[in-house]
Write an enzyme that holds these catalytic residues in place. Structure first.
Site, PDB file in Angstrom:
ATOM      1  N   GLU A  91       0.829  -1.211   0.000  1.00 31.08           N
ATOM      2  CA  GLU A  91       0.000   0.000   0.000  1.00 31.08           C
ATOM      3  C   GLU A  91       0.860   1.255   0.000  1.00 31.08           C
ATOM      4  OE1 GLU A  91      -3.153   0.470  -0.372  1.00 31.08           O
ATOM      5  OE2 GLU A  91      -3.941  -1.563  -0.192  1.00 31.08           O
ATOM      6  N   GLU A  95       0.593   4.025  -2.964  1.00 29.84           N
ATOM      7  CA  GLU A  95       0.106   5.377  -2.677  1.00 29.84           C
ATOM      8  C   GLU A  95       1.195   6.438  -2.723  1.00 29.84           C
ATOM      9  OE1 GLU A  95      -2.071   5.534   0.990  1.00 29.84           O
ATOM     10  OE2 GLU A  95      -3.718   4.329   0.200  1.00 29.84           O
ATOM     11  N   GLU A 141      -1.823  13.424  -3.549  1.00 28.64           N
ATOM     12  CA  GLU A 141      -0.644  14.169  -3.132  1.00 28.64           C
ATOM     13  C   GLU A 141      -0.020  13.428  -1.963  1.00 28.64           C
ATOM     14  OE1 GLU A 141       0.482  18.734  -1.874  1.00 28.64           O
ATOM     15  OE2 GLU A 141      -1.413  18.391  -2.911  1.00 28.64           O
TER      16      GLU A 141
END
Ligand SMILES: [Zn+2]
Length: 172
Positions: A91, A95, A141
């Protein structure tokens, strides 16, 4: 609990018979009157990483509701049969673009905060070993923030991790 109303299991996944409800082991549960299959609901478990660098922590900004536009630790659901540490590493890479090593278990936070949330979050300490900071997956972001200059934070779980981190950094 209201969060199961929309995805209730209406048919037995094994024989297709319409399900019914009865009390099994002290709770009302969905069951199949034909083959006697009982639906024991499992908790949804997520893994998160706390990455620290020069007194700052790595956060990702959410592109999905709830809490769209607010920031969380890199985190996601653990797949069935997946090692939770590997889920946390995966993850984080998806991300944030950063490759990490798990360096320790920080805490386990329980309590579902929204319909599609986790029932518990396993939070690991992690260290960067490679990659390039790039937002991806369900973040638009990613950035490091000093603990005294944090952006709007999504979820009690994130706040709890940050609060205990600050307390550990400033004992007494
Ligand atoms: Zn059945």
């Amino acid at each position: 609990m209201t969060h199961h109303q929309n995805n209730e299991i209406k048919f037995c996944p094994y024989c297709g018979t319409p399900t019914q409800k009865k009390i099994v082991y002290e709770k009302v549960r969905v069951f199949c009157p034909d083959c006697n299959w009982v639906y024991y609901e499992d908790p949804k478990v997520a893994a998160a990483v706390l990455v620290q660098q020069n007194g700052s922590i790595l956060l990702a900004r959410r592109i999905f509701n709830p809490n769209k536009g607010e920031w969380t630790l890199p985190a996601g659901f653990i797949d069935a049969h997946e090692d939770p540490e590997q889920a946390a590493i995966r993850e984080c890479l998806e991300e944030t673009g950063l490759e990490v090593n798990i360096s320790g278990l920080r805490e386990i936070i329980s309590g579902r905060e929204h319909d599609r949330g986790a029932d518990m979050v396993i939070v690991y300490d992690a260290e960067i070993i490679g990659g390039i900071l790039t937002a991806g997956d369900d973040a638009d972001e990613v950035a490091f923030f000093p603990l005294d200059q944090l952006p709007p934070i999504a979820f009690q779980a994130t706040r709890k991790v940050i609060k205990s981190l600050i307390q550990k950094n400033n004992p007494s």
